[in-house]
Design a protein around this motif. Structure first.
Motif, PDB file in Angstrom:
ATOM      1  N   THR A   3       0.847  -1.186   0.000  1.00 11.86           N
ATOM      2  CA  THR A   3       0.000   0.000   0.000  1.00 11.86           C
ATOM      3  C   THR A   3       0.881   1.233   0.000  1.00 11.86           C
ATOM      4  O   THR A   3       1.951   1.238   0.589  1.00 11.86           O
ATOM      5  CB  THR A   3      -0.895   0.013   1.256  1.00 11.86           C
ATOM      6  N   SER A   4       0.430   2.294  -0.623  1.00 15.93           N
ATOM      7  CA  SER A   4       1.169   3.558  -0.641  1.00 15.93           C
ATOM      8  C   SER A   4       0.779   4.401   0.566  1.00 15.93           C
ATOM      9  O   SER A   4      -0.353   4.337   1.046  1.00 15.93           O
ATOM     10  CB  SER A   4       0.873   4.339  -1.911  1.00 15.93           C
ATOM     11  N   LEU A   5       1.723   5.207   1.022  1.00 16.31           N
ATOM     12  CA  LEU A   5       1.503   6.086   2.160  1.00 16.31           C
ATOM     13  C   LEU A   5       2.198   7.408   1.872  1.00 16.31           C
ATOM     14  O   LEU A   5       3.355   7.425   1.461  1.00 16.31           O
ATOM     15  CB  LEU A   5       2.083   5.463   3.428  1.00 16.31           C
ATOM     16  N   THR A   6       1.505   8.492   2.091  1.00 15.06           N
ATOM     17  CA  THR A   6       2.090   9.820   1.913  1.00 15.06           C
ATOM     18  C   THR A   6       2.241  10.460   3.283  1.00 15.06           C
ATOM     19  O   THR A   6       1.286  10.481   4.059  1.00 15.06           O
ATOM     20  CB  THR A   6       1.175  10.702   1.036  1.00 15.06           C
ATOM     21  N   LEU A   7       3.418  10.953   3.576  1.00 17.70           N
ATOM     22  CA  LEU A   7       3.665  11.627   4.852  1.00 17.70           C
ATOM     23  C   LEU A   7       3.744  13.125   4.611  1.00 17.70           C
ATOM     24  O   LEU A   7       4.414  13.584   3.691  1.00 17.70           O
ATOM     25  CB  LEU A   7       4.974  11.131   5.474  1.00 17.70           C
ATOM     26  N   ALA A  33      12.703   4.579   5.043  1.00 14.31           N
ATOM     27  CA  ALA A  33      11.531   4.783   5.892  1.00 14.31           C
ATOM     28  C   ALA A  33      10.872   3.441   6.225  1.00 14.31           C
ATOM     29  O   ALA A  33      10.468   3.209   7.369  1.00 14.31           O
ATOM     30  CB  ALA A  33      10.541   5.718   5.206  1.00 14.31           C
ATOM     31  N   ILE A  34      10.790   2.546   5.253  1.00  8.67           N
ATOM     32  CA  ILE A  34      10.201   1.227   5.495  1.00  8.67           C
ATOM     33  C   ILE A  34      11.043   0.432   6.487  1.00  8.67           C
ATOM     34  O   ILE A  34      10.512  -0.178   7.418  1.00  8.67           O
ATOM     35  CB  ILE A  34      10.013   0.457   4.170  1.00  8.67           C
ATOM     36  N   VAL A  35      12.362   0.462   6.318  1.00  5.97           N
ATOM     37  CA  VAL A  35      13.249  -0.248   7.244  1.00  5.97           C
ATOM     38  C   VAL A  35      13.082   0.296   8.658  1.00  5.97           C
ATOM     39  O   VAL A  35      12.997  -0.467   9.625  1.00  5.97           O
ATOM     40  CB  VAL A  35      14.721  -0.153   6.779  1.00  5.97           C
ATOM     41  N   CYS A  36      13.012   1.615   8.798  1.00  4.03           N
ATOM     42  CA  CYS A  36      12.838   2.228  10.115  1.00  4.03           C
ATOM     43  C   CYS A  36      11.510   1.815  10.735  1.00  4.03           C
ATOM     44  O   CYS A  36      11.444   1.471  11.923  1.00  4.03           O
ATOM     45  CB  CYS A  36      12.925   3.748  10.017  1.00  4.03           C
ATOM     46  N   LEU A  37      10.449   1.848   9.960  1.00  2.00           N
ATOM     47  CA  LEU A  37       9.133   1.447  10.471  1.00  2.00           C
ATOM     48  C   LEU A  37       9.117  -0.034  10.864  1.00  2.00           C
ATOM     49  O   LEU A  37       8.571  -0.402  11.907  1.00  2.00           O
ATOM     50  CB  LEU A  37       8.050   1.730   9.437  1.00  2.00           C
ATOM     51  N   GLU A  38       9.721  -0.876  10.045  1.00  2.00           N
ATOM     52  CA  GLU A  38       9.766  -2.306  10.359  1.00  2.00           C
ATOM     53  C   GLU A  38      10.532  -2.568  11.649  1.00  2.00           C
ATOM     54  O   GLU A  38      10.124  -3.401  12.460  1.00  2.00           O
ATOM     55  CB  GLU A  38      10.419  -3.090   9.211  1.00  2.00           C
ATOM     56  N   SER A  39      11.630  -1.854  11.849  1.00  2.00           N
ATOM     57  CA  SER A  39      12.443  -2.095  13.050  1.00  2.00           C
ATOM     58  C   SER A  39      11.704  -1.711  14.321  1.00  2.00           C
ATOM     59  O   SER A  39      11.949  -2.277  15.382  1.00  2.00           O
ATOM     60  CB  SER A  39      13.770  -1.347  12.956  1.00  2.00           C
ATOM     61  N   VAL A  40      10.778  -0.770  14.228  1.00  2.00           N
ATOM     62  CA  VAL A  40      10.014  -0.345  15.400  1.00  2.00           C
ATOM     63  C   VAL A  40       8.726  -1.146  15.558  1.00  2.00           C
ATOM     64  O   VAL A  40       8.372  -1.555  16.660  1.00  2.00           O
ATOM     65  CB  VAL A  40       9.687   1.162  15.310  1.00  2.00           C
TER      66      VAL A  40
END
Length: 81
Positions: A3-7, A33-40
């Protein structure tokens, strides 16, 4: 399905840190950004046995004989009533 996400309204300091991290890791901003989100949000589950093995390995890597139980207990009690 991805899915796409716009910040929006990302603070400048956060954007700069993400950009620097992406460059350091040779990733795009999106990938970083995906790696950072996955790690958290998706932390790796470690079994109790594996955690215990890591703790034993760390203990074994310390200088043997350098820390004695009675010394550790004395340091823990310093400054306590």
């Amino acid at each position: 399905m991805p899915t796409s996400l716009t910040l929006k309204n990302i603070p400048d300091i956060l954007y700069e840190r993400l950009k620097a991290s992406a460059e350091k890791n040779r990733r795009s901003l999106n990938s970083e950004a995906i790696v950072c989100l996955e790690s958290v949000l998706l932390p790796t589950q470690i079994s109790p046995g594996e955690r215990l093995a890591r703790a034993r390995q760390l203990r074994a890597s310390l200088f043997p004989g350098k820390f004695h139980l009675q010394d550790i207990e004395a340091f823990k009690q310093q400054g306590r009533p």
